[in-house]
Design a protein around this motif. Sequence first.
Motif, mmCIF file in Angstrom:
data_model
loop_
_atom_site.group_PDB
_atom_site.id
_atom_site.type_symbol
_atom_site.label_atom_id
_atom_site.label_comp_id
_atom_site.label_asym_id
_atom_site.label_seq_id
_atom_site.Cartn_x
_atom_site.Cartn_y
_atom_site.Cartn_z
ATOM 1 N N THR A 73 -5.724 1.060 -0.512
ATOM 2 C CA THR A 73 -5.847 0.419 -1.877
ATOM 3 C C THR A 73 -7.473 0.593 -2.386
ATOM 4 O O THR A 73 -7.624 0.983 -3.476
ATOM 5 N N GLU A 74 -8.506 0.365 -1.453
ATOM 6 C CA GLU A 74 -9.945 0.612 -1.686
ATOM 7 C C GLU A 74 -10.066 2.356 -2.039
ATOM 8 O O GLU A 74 -10.796 2.531 -3.146
ATOM 9 N N ASN A 131 0.916 3.279 -12.876
ATOM 10 C CA ASN A 131 1.576 2.066 -12.989
ATOM 11 C C ASN A 131 3.082 2.550 -12.970
ATOM 12 O O ASN A 131 4.052 1.621 -13.016
ATOM 13 N N GLU A 186 0.630 -1.351 0.096
ATOM 14 C CA GLU A 186 -0.171 -0.072 0.224
ATOM 15 C C GLU A 186 0.986 1.092 0.003
ATOM 16 O O GLU A 186 0.408 2.289 -0.678
ATOM 17 N N TYR A 202 -12.764 6.032 -12.324
ATOM 18 C CA TYR A 202 -12.125 6.134 -11.036
ATOM 19 C C TYR A 202 -11.883 7.440 -10.267
ATOM 20 O O TYR A 202 -11.837 8.450 -11.071
ATOM 21 N N LEU A 238 1.936 1.665 -3.712
ATOM 22 C CA LEU A 238 0.731 2.043 -4.319
ATOM 23 C C LEU A 238 0.427 3.509 -4.166
ATOM 24 O O LEU A 238 0.191 4.416 -4.990
ATOM 25 N N VAL A 262 -5.328 6.599 -11.712
ATOM 26 C CA VAL A 262 -5.730 5.276 -12.060
ATOM 27 C C VAL A 262 -6.612 4.968 -13.329
ATOM 28 O O VAL A 262 -6.368 4.057 -14.069
ATOM 29 N N GLN A 263 -7.476 6.005 -13.761
ATOM 30 C CA GLN A 263 -7.825 5.993 -14.967
ATOM 31 C C GLN A 263 -6.972 5.854 -16.150
ATOM 32 O O GLN A 263 -7.299 5.009 -17.028
ATOM 33 N N ASN A 292 -8.550 3.212 -5.600
ATOM 34 C CA ASN A 292 -9.023 2.455 -6.742
ATOM 35 C C ASN A 292 -10.687 2.563 -6.546
ATOM 36 O O ASN A 292 -11.521 1.900 -7.359
ATOM 37 N N GLU A 293 -11.003 3.748 -5.794
ATOM 38 C CA GLU A 293 -12.500 3.636 -5.894
ATOM 39 C C GLU A 293 -13.037 4.377 -7.410
ATOM 40 O O GLU A 293 -12.613 5.155 -7.868
ATOM 41 N N VAL A 294 -14.224 3.904 -7.551
ATOM 42 C CA VAL A 294 -14.962 4.214 -8.771
ATOM 43 C C VAL A 294 -16.184 5.199 -8.487
ATOM 44 O O VAL A 294 -16.897 4.754 -7.478
#
Length: 159
Positions: free
Chosen positions: A83-84, A105, A42, A94, A45, A99-100, A87-89
């Motif tokens: 993490t949640e 990455n 995490e 996102y 990330l 993330v989108q 990555n929340e939508v």
Amino acid sequence: SETETDTDSVEAADKMTQSTETKVETPVEKHETPAVSISGEEKELLARLVEAEAKGEPYEGKVAVATIVLNRVESPQFPNTVTEVINEVVGHAYAFTPVQNGAINNVASAKSIQAVEEALKREDTLNDCIFFYNPEIATDEWIRSRQIVETIGNHVFAK
């Protein structure tokens, strides 16, 4: 005797020193918001998100972006893990653009990693802000309705 008095004085001074040292540490133990512990995955990330969201921003801005994610984890309005939250939508996208678009990455810089470590200390929670945006490029009008708390670099931090 004088020797016993000297010994007693030294012991008393030692006890005073020890109690003074304890008092110095007490505020850290009773800190309102405890330091957050997250997994190595995490941390990585979060550092990659900070890198993507705050590339080119001052170090303080990188810490602030990490702080927003941690504030969201602690807020009942958002998911309960880093993490949640990342990555929340929201709606059909996102919550975080990197993330989108895949920028999350990319490898995090040393400064972004350091910023995450600093944010995890929770010494400054930015008045519990849970939003940030760049007013020059933000297209969502709703975000502009949020109460602005601070501006750092190109980002506005809001409640």
